[in-house]
Design a protein around this motif. Structure first.
Motif, mmCIF file in Angstrom:
data_model
loop_
_atom_site.group_PDB
_atom_site.id
_atom_site.type_symbol
_atom_site.label_atom_id
_atom_site.label_comp_id
_atom_site.label_asym_id
_atom_site.label_seq_id
_atom_site.Cartn_x
_atom_site.Cartn_y
_atom_site.Cartn_z
ATOM 1 N N GLY A 9 0.768 -1.254 0.025
ATOM 2 C CA GLY A 9 -0.183 0.025 -0.166
ATOM 3 C C GLY A 9 0.893 1.102 -0.249
ATOM 4 O O GLY A 9 0.265 2.551 -0.036
ATOM 5 N N GLN A 10 2.027 1.123 0.311
ATOM 6 C CA GLN A 10 2.875 1.857 0.606
ATOM 7 C C GLN A 10 3.087 2.868 -1.033
ATOM 8 O O GLN A 10 3.263 2.299 -2.314
ATOM 9 N N ARG A 11 2.755 4.274 -1.565
ATOM 10 C CA ARG A 11 3.105 5.210 -2.329
ATOM 11 C C ARG A 11 4.210 5.183 -2.358
ATOM 12 O O ARG A 11 5.773 6.173 -1.509
ATOM 13 N N VAL A 12 5.145 4.930 -3.893
ATOM 14 C CA VAL A 12 7.001 4.935 -3.933
ATOM 15 C C VAL A 12 6.996 6.106 -5.335
ATOM 16 O O VAL A 12 6.107 6.159 -6.508
ATOM 17 N N GLU A 13 7.589 6.974 -5.785
ATOM 18 C CA GLU A 13 8.866 7.318 -6.244
ATOM 19 C C GLU A 13 8.997 6.716 -7.209
ATOM 20 O O GLU A 13 9.942 5.508 -6.514
ATOM 21 N N LYS A 14 9.412 6.931 -8.974
ATOM 22 C CA LYS A 14 10.827 6.189 -9.572
ATOM 23 C C LYS A 14 12.064 6.586 -8.886
ATOM 24 O O LYS A 14 12.493 7.834 -8.565
ATOM 25 N N GLY A 15 13.048 5.595 -8.853
ATOM 26 C CA GLY A 15 14.498 5.967 -8.296
ATOM 27 C C GLY A 15 14.319 5.282 -6.787
ATOM 28 O O GLY A 15 15.197 5.824 -6.032
ATOM 29 N N GLU A 16 13.095 5.343 -6.182
ATOM 30 C CA GLU A 16 13.157 5.516 -4.477
ATOM 31 C C GLU A 16 13.403 4.282 -3.261
ATOM 32 O O GLU A 16 12.771 2.823 -4.233
ATOM 33 N N ARG A 17 14.697 3.885 -2.436
ATOM 34 C CA ARG A 17 14.510 2.797 -2.101
ATOM 35 C C ARG A 17 14.135 2.364 -1.526
ATOM 36 O O ARG A 17 12.928 2.820 -0.630
ATOM 37 N N LEU A 18 13.354 0.980 -1.717
ATOM 38 C CA LEU A 18 12.692 -0.532 -1.325
ATOM 39 C C LEU A 18 13.306 -0.566 -0.307
ATOM 40 O O LEU A 18 12.849 -1.774 0.006
ATOM 41 N N GLY A 19 14.713 -1.735 -0.375
ATOM 42 C CA GLY A 19 15.363 -2.644 0.552
ATOM 43 C C GLY A 19 16.564 -2.389 -0.421
ATOM 44 O O GLY A 19 17.174 -1.619 -0.943
ATOM 45 N N GLY A 20 17.156 -3.112 0.560
ATOM 46 C CA GLY A 20 18.352 -4.069 0.120
ATOM 47 C C GLY A 20 19.083 -4.696 0.418
ATOM 48 O O GLY A 20 18.032 -5.997 0.235
ATOM 49 N N LEU A 21 20.362 -5.967 -0.577
ATOM 50 C CA LEU A 21 20.503 -7.111 -0.792
ATOM 51 C C LEU A 21 21.733 -7.679 0.159
ATOM 52 O O LEU A 21 22.699 -6.614 0.436
ATOM 53 N N PHE A 22 22.409 -8.761 1.232
ATOM 54 C CA PHE A 22 22.530 -7.997 1.855
ATOM 55 C C PHE A 22 24.021 -9.811 1.394
ATOM 56 O O PHE A 22 23.104 -10.629 1.691
ATOM 57 N N ASP A 23 25.305 -9.936 2.276
ATOM 58 C CA ASP A 23 25.791 -11.306 2.655
ATOM 59 C C ASP A 23 25.887 -11.907 3.472
ATOM 60 O O ASP A 23 25.002 -11.062 3.886
ATOM 61 N N SER A 24 26.486 -12.727 3.607
ATOM 62 C CA SER A 24 26.003 -13.794 5.075
ATOM 63 C C SER A 24 26.461 -13.278 5.874
ATOM 64 O O SER A 24 26.481 -13.203 7.223
ATOM 65 N N PHE A 25 27.471 -12.465 6.054
ATOM 66 C CA PHE A 25 28.158 -11.789 7.153
ATOM 67 C C PHE A 25 27.649 -10.121 7.340
ATOM 68 O O PHE A 25 28.278 -9.464 7.482
#
Length: 322
Positions: free
Chosen positions: A264-280
């Motif tokens: 339901g969140q409104r977002v803009e183009k280029g807005e940060r949605l999250g991230g990917l991380f390695d096991s460390f």
């Protein structure tokens, strides 16, 4: 004059009554019969005949509860019209928590089916001949697929005025114009003149209360809009966000996913949605919106690979594209 009885399968349901029945599907190797469960609420007064169905995909439980709660709130003595409810269409898949039938066929790609076809084709044919052909409107209840969750939304042919009016009456947070897929229940039913709403909400094999509640209230609104029941709300609900285009943001790397975007969140183009991380815990890649719009779906998988669908964004527009 009293209203005529409603005939389906081997039974006749008298006006002002409700009745359950079982339509035979197949027989297991154990000798046990597998039946399609049907519940008919045949109103005392004249009105439309509609169907409600759920669990065409056997791992989708939300719709089963929606049907149960809607039926519990109906009185056949005051209902105007008839409701044919099939809470579990893919009975075999539902018993094992599987999206598909035992032969791995997708039931929602098997309509209109055939009486001499595969198991999926036979179930589809049974549903079409015993349920759809008796109705003018259908509400098909679904959830997100495996490890995905969906904002409550209606998917329908918004270019058809009658269908759009029903989608607006449902008043889910969002309604998306969805193309018809060959083999789907929605496509086969449309070919027979029925108007169909497809409701999506929640996650597969979960009983998300918010998804159930939005579905129950939405179905009740449609029944009231069709004149079958009295309205259940004193104030009109806020209108749905309308979308003619949508798409999934895909991971551009592999890692443990930490999503910040919510349904339901409104977002803009280029807005940060999250991230990917390695096991460390080292950040591998950020996830950004590729378009402006509203978040209507997201993955719940903790680990994603490059190319995996992560966030579903629906562009919100007032008019269909040229």
């Amino acid at each position: 004059m009293p209203r005529e009885s409603f005939e389906i399968g081997p039974v006749r349901v008298r006006a002002g009554r409700r009745q359950s029945l079982a339509l035979p599907i197949t027989r297991l190797v154990t000798g046990a019969d597998v039946d399609l469960p049907v519940r008919v609420v045949h109103g005392r007064e004249e009105g439309p005949t509609i169907w409600l169905d759920a669990a065409i995909h056997g791992d989708e439980a939300v719709g089963v509860e929606v049907v149960r709660q809607v039926l519990a709130g109906l009185d056949p003595k005051t209902l105007r019209g008839t409701i044919v409810a099939v809470p579990i269409v893919n009975v075999l898949g539902f018993m094992t928590g599987s999206r598909y039938l035992p032969d791995r066929r997708d039931l929602n790609r098997s309509f209109p089916g055939s009486p001499r076809g595969s198991l999926a084709g036979r179930i589809a044919h049974l549903f079409m001949t015993e349920v759809v052909q008796r109705c003018t409107v259908g509400i098909d209840l679904h959830t997100g697929s495996d490890r995905r969750t969906n904002l409550p939304q209606i998917r329908a042919d918004l270019e058809d005025p009658g269908t759009r009016a029903l989608a607006e009456a449902f008043a889910a947070p969002a309604m998306l114009h969805a193309r018809l897929r060959d083999g789907s229940l929605r496509y086969a039913a449309r070919e027979r003149g029925a108007k169909v709403l497809l409701y999506e909400a929640g996650e597969a094999w979960r009983m998300d209360p918010w998804a159930v509640q939005a579905g129950v209230v939405g179905v009740q609104r449609v029944l009231a809009a069709l004149g079958m029941t009295d309205p259940v709300e004193e104030e009109p609900p806020p209108p749905s966000a309308v979308s003619w285009r949508s798409g999934w943001v895909r991971a551009r790397g592999t890692g443990m996913l930490h999503l910040e975007a919510t349904l339901g969140q409104r977002v803009e183009k280029g807005e940060r949605l999250g991230g990917l991380f390695d096991s460390f815990g080292k950040r591998v890649r950020l996830v950004h919106a590729d378009r402006a719009g509203i978040v209507v779906g997201r993955t719940e998988a903790p680990l994603v690979s490059s190319g995996d669908a992560v966030v579903h964004i629906a562009e919100v527009e007032d008019q269909p594209p040229a």
